[in-house]
Write an enzyme that holds these catalytic residues in place. Structure first.
Site, PDB file in Angstrom:
ATOM      1  N   GLY A 164      68.424  89.126  50.713  1.00 14.87           N
ATOM      2  CA  GLY A 164      69.379  88.335  49.937  1.00 14.87           C
ATOM      3  C   GLY A 164      70.409  89.185  49.207  1.00 14.87           C
ATOM      4  N   GLY A 165      70.671  90.393  49.745  1.00 12.11           N
ATOM      5  CA  GLY A 165      71.685  91.244  49.139  1.00 12.11           C
ATOM      6  C   GLY A 165      71.225  91.934  47.863  1.00 12.11           C
ATOM      7  N   GLU A 288      68.835  95.761  59.744  1.00 14.61           N
ATOM      8  CA  GLU A 288      67.599  94.987  59.563  1.00 14.61           C
ATOM      9  C   GLU A 288      67.558  93.829  60.539  1.00 14.61           C
ATOM     10  OE1 GLU A 288      66.870  92.538  56.228  1.00 14.61           O
ATOM     11  OE2 GLU A 288      68.876  91.681  56.193  1.00 14.61           O
ATOM     12  N   ARG A 292      63.993  84.786  61.668  1.00 20.95           N
ATOM     13  CA  ARG A 292      64.059  83.353  61.336  1.00 20.95           C
ATOM     14  C   ARG A 292      65.425  82.824  61.752  1.00 20.95           C
ATOM     15  NH1 ARG A 292      67.852  83.903  57.394  1.00 20.95           N
ATOM     16  NH2 ARG A 292      67.648  85.680  56.014  1.00 20.95           N
ATOM     17  N   VAL A 295      71.476  81.023  58.048  1.00 22.66           N
ATOM     18  CA  VAL A 295      72.462  80.065  57.531  1.00 22.66           C
ATOM     19  C   VAL A 295      73.615  79.906  58.534  1.00 22.66           C
ATOM     20  CG1 VAL A 295      74.131  79.639  55.673  1.00 22.66           C
ATOM     21  CG2 VAL A 295      71.922  80.692  55.141  1.00 22.66           C
ATOM     22  N   ARG A 338      81.100  79.201  53.849  1.00 25.13           N
ATOM     23  CA  ARG A 338      80.018  78.681  53.005  1.00 25.13           C
ATOM     24  C   ARG A 338      80.638  78.126  51.726  1.00 25.13           C
ATOM     25  NH1 ARG A 338      74.770  82.662  53.131  1.00 25.13           N
ATOM     26  NH2 ARG A 338      75.015  83.431  55.261  1.00 25.13           N
TER      27      ARG A 338
HETATM   28  P1  ADP Z   1      69.704  92.070  52.764  1.00 22.04           P
HETATM   29  O1  ADP Z   1      68.419  91.971  53.510  1.00 22.04           O
HETATM   30  O2  ADP Z   1      69.518  92.091  51.288  1.00 22.04           O
HETATM   31  O3  ADP Z   1      70.726  91.086  53.239  1.00 22.04           O
HETATM   32  P2  ADP Z   1      70.927  94.190  54.388  1.00 22.04           P
HETATM   33  O4  ADP Z   1      70.198  95.428  54.729  1.00 22.04           O
HETATM   34  O5  ADP Z   1      71.038  93.135  55.459  1.00 22.04           O
HETATM   35  O6  ADP Z   1      70.278  93.543  53.074  1.00 22.04           O
HETATM   36  O7  ADP Z   1      72.389  94.543  53.881  1.00 22.04           O
HETATM   37  C1  ADP Z   1      73.249  93.544  53.354  1.00 22.04           C
HETATM   38  C2  ADP Z   1      74.653  94.094  53.166  1.00 22.04           C
HETATM   39  O8  ADP Z   1      74.626  95.239  52.303  1.00 22.04           O
HETATM   40  C3  ADP Z   1      75.316  94.610  54.432  1.00 22.04           C
HETATM   41  O9  ADP Z   1      75.928  93.576  55.181  1.00 22.04           O
HETATM   42  C4  ADP Z   1      76.346  95.572  53.844  1.00 22.04           C
HETATM   43  O10 ADP Z   1      77.443  94.882  53.288  1.00 22.04           O
HETATM   44  C5  ADP Z   1      75.570  96.223  52.717  1.00 22.04           C
HETATM   45  N1  ADP Z   1      74.858  97.443  53.196  1.00 22.04           N
HETATM   46  C6  ADP Z   1      73.566  97.530  53.578  1.00 22.04           C
HETATM   47  N2  ADP Z   1      73.258  98.788  53.989  1.00 22.04           N
HETATM   48  C7  ADP Z   1      74.394  99.521  53.872  1.00 22.04           C
HETATM   49  C8  ADP Z   1      74.747 100.881  54.157  1.00 22.04           C
HETATM   50  N3  ADP Z   1      73.845 101.763  54.646  1.00 22.04           N
HETATM   51  N4  ADP Z   1      76.033 101.280  53.927  1.00 22.04           N
HETATM   52  C9  ADP Z   1      76.955 100.413  53.439  1.00 22.04           C
HETATM   53  N5  ADP Z   1      76.685  99.120  53.151  1.00 22.04           N
HETATM   54  C10 ADP Z   1      75.427  98.658  53.362  1.00 22.04           C
END
Ligand code: ADP
Length: 449
Positions: A164-165, A288, A292, A295, A338
């Site tokens: 969730g960021g 990642e 599931r 959205v 969204r």
């Molecule tokens: P979550 O599971 O919390 O959504 P993510 O690993 O999918 O986390 O990352 C979400 C967002 O965070 C990415 O779309 C990007 O904007 C930023 N982010 C994640 N990892 C990196 C990275 N190594 N470098 C730059 N931005 C990143």
């Protein structure tokens, strides 16, 4: 095929699953908290069971309550939607032990993908390129310093169980690292119940690109192309589209092929999304997997014509991928906005009663929502009010359709992100497909929030 499905969720996704079940001739059971008595998923499901007070921890996340509701109503499967229990391996195990099918991948795969550092190792072993980073968890400061020096600054500390960021911290130098390490571990412990963190190279201006996959229980996986979700605020997606303006057919086939091979090797079944970051020189790295439905799944549905929720249900019932989807052909371009109940400048959530709710329509427009005039947006859950999706023969057509739909979408009584979406859709760089995850920084007031 299943006779009756319980939907362990609320809002638009609960209604979306009800739609799919109705088309498949499957009976539905809604569960709801006391705050959702008047919700549309309660009204449109065949049966509904109240599972507790408003707080999610006491209702939508309460496993014994959800399982009791499933037993009382005698369902044979549970669809978890997204969020809540959708990636909870324990919940999937409890379902299995109660002889109820969990509509999702196996508990083992949920566990593997839920620990992001393990998911990185598995993907890397399966020849999918992964963001350069630490070899597993960094448990002590010295290890974090050594790994960061090897990866080179800037780096990003990430909670292994994060989502969730949340649970991410950028570190620009060795001096900053010790304090950031302690804070990141504390935050991870508080938010996700484990202090485990790992390191990744921080990519300066990435694009977020993700592949939609479907897998059956007979060892077959396919991808349905990609979505680009670079327009984010606080690492959370706001606008998504398919296909990505940054991929050509060759790159799509190459990356998609690797994703499919890796997931077949792991025995992935159900719908899922494999997420990547693309750096400025076009290199693409896994970050990642979300095991599931997501959205933003409608943009893929609009371009491929595949109903992902119906497919997910049929695959969970044991049908073969080739029977469920055949060979879909992509057509045109789709964009999703969204619409959240929040201040468009500060992003502060804005719960309350909707007084006017006028939904746009016409060619190429789809609205997924559980909102209506006089509905109350409760403060307890996420702020998504509606997903507005526009499809066109070309990206340019999808953009004009989205613009006119945003103009004709009227929500009064609460603040929404509609004004921000209008600005984004009118932006020259957006029109040119020049996107990265810092796109929204240009709207200065937004940065302040
Ligand atoms: P979550 O599971 O919390 O959504 P993510 O690993 O999918 O986390 O990352 C979400 C967002 O965070 C990415 O779309 C990007 O904007 C930023 N982010 C994640 N990892 C990196 C990275 N190594 N470098 C730059 N931005 C990143």
């Amino acid at each position: 095929m299943f006779r009756k499905i319980l939907i362990a969720n609320r809002g638009e996704i609960a209604l979306r699953v009800i739609d799919a079940c109705k088309e498949l001739g499957i009976a539905t059971v809604a569960v709801y908290s006391e705050a959702d008595r008047n919700a549309l998923h309660v009204r449109f499901a065949d049966e509904a069971v109240c599972i507790g007070p408003p707080l999610s921890s006491e209702s939508y996340l309460n496993i014994p309550q959800v399982i009791s509701a499933a037993e009382i109503t005698n369902v044979d499967a549970i669809h978890p939607g997204y969020g809540f229990l959708s990636e909870n391996a324990n919940f999937a195990e409890v379902c299995e032990a109660s002889h109820i099918s969990f509509i999702g991948p196996s508990p083992n795969l949920l566990r593997m993908m839920g620990e992001k550092d393990q998911a990185r190792r598995e993907m890397s072993a399966a020849r999918v390129p992964v963001v350069p980073g630490s070899r597993g968890i960094v448990a002590v400061e010295a290890a974090a310093l050594a790994e960061a020096a090897r990866i080179k600054y800037p780096v990003i500390l990430k909670a292994s169980a994060g989502g969730g960021g949340r649970g991410m911290r950028v570190v620009r130098s060795a001096e900053e690292l010790p304090a950031a390490f302690v804070t990141a571990r504390n935050e991870a412990q508080q938010a996700f119940g484990t202090p485990d963190v790992y390191l990744e190279k921080f990519i300066a201006r990435p694009r977020h690109i993700e592949f939609q996959v479907l897998g059956d229980k007979h060892g077959h996986v396919m991808h349905l192309g990609e979505r680009e979700c670079s327009i984010q605020r606080r690492h959370q997606k706001l606008v998504e589209e398919s296909p990505s303006p940054a991929l050509d057919d060759q790159k799509r086939a190459e990356l998609g092929g690797r994703v499919v091979a890796a997931l077949e090797q792991m025995g992935y079944s159900s719908a899922g999304t494999v997420e990547f970051l693309m750096d400025e020189d076009g290199s693409v790295y896994f970050i990642e997997m979300n095991a599931r439905i997501q959205v933003e799944h409608p943009v893929t549905e609009m371009v491929t014509g595949v109903d992902l929720i119906k497919s997910q249900i049929r695959l969970a019932a044991g049908e073969k991928l080739e029977d469920v989807v055949g060979r879909p052909v992509s057509r045109g371009h789709a964009i999703e906005c969204r619409i959240n109940a929040e201040d468009p400048e500060t992003f502060v959530p804005c719960a309350g009663r909707i007084s006017v709710f006028r939904v746009p329509g016409g060619p190429g427009i789809r609205v997924d929502t559980a909102a209506y005039a006089d509905a109350v947006i409760p403060p307890y859950y996420d702020s998504l009010v509606a997903k507005l999706i526009a499809h066109g023969d070309t990206r340019a057509e999808a953009i004009v359709r989205m613009q006119r739909a945003l103009e004709m979408f009227v929500v009064e009584g609460i603040k929404t992100s509609i004004p921000l979406h209008r600005k984004i859709l009118a932006d020259g760089d957006f029109a040119a497909g020049r996107l990265d995850t810092h796109f929204l920084d240009r709207f200065a007031t937004v940065v302040a929030g």
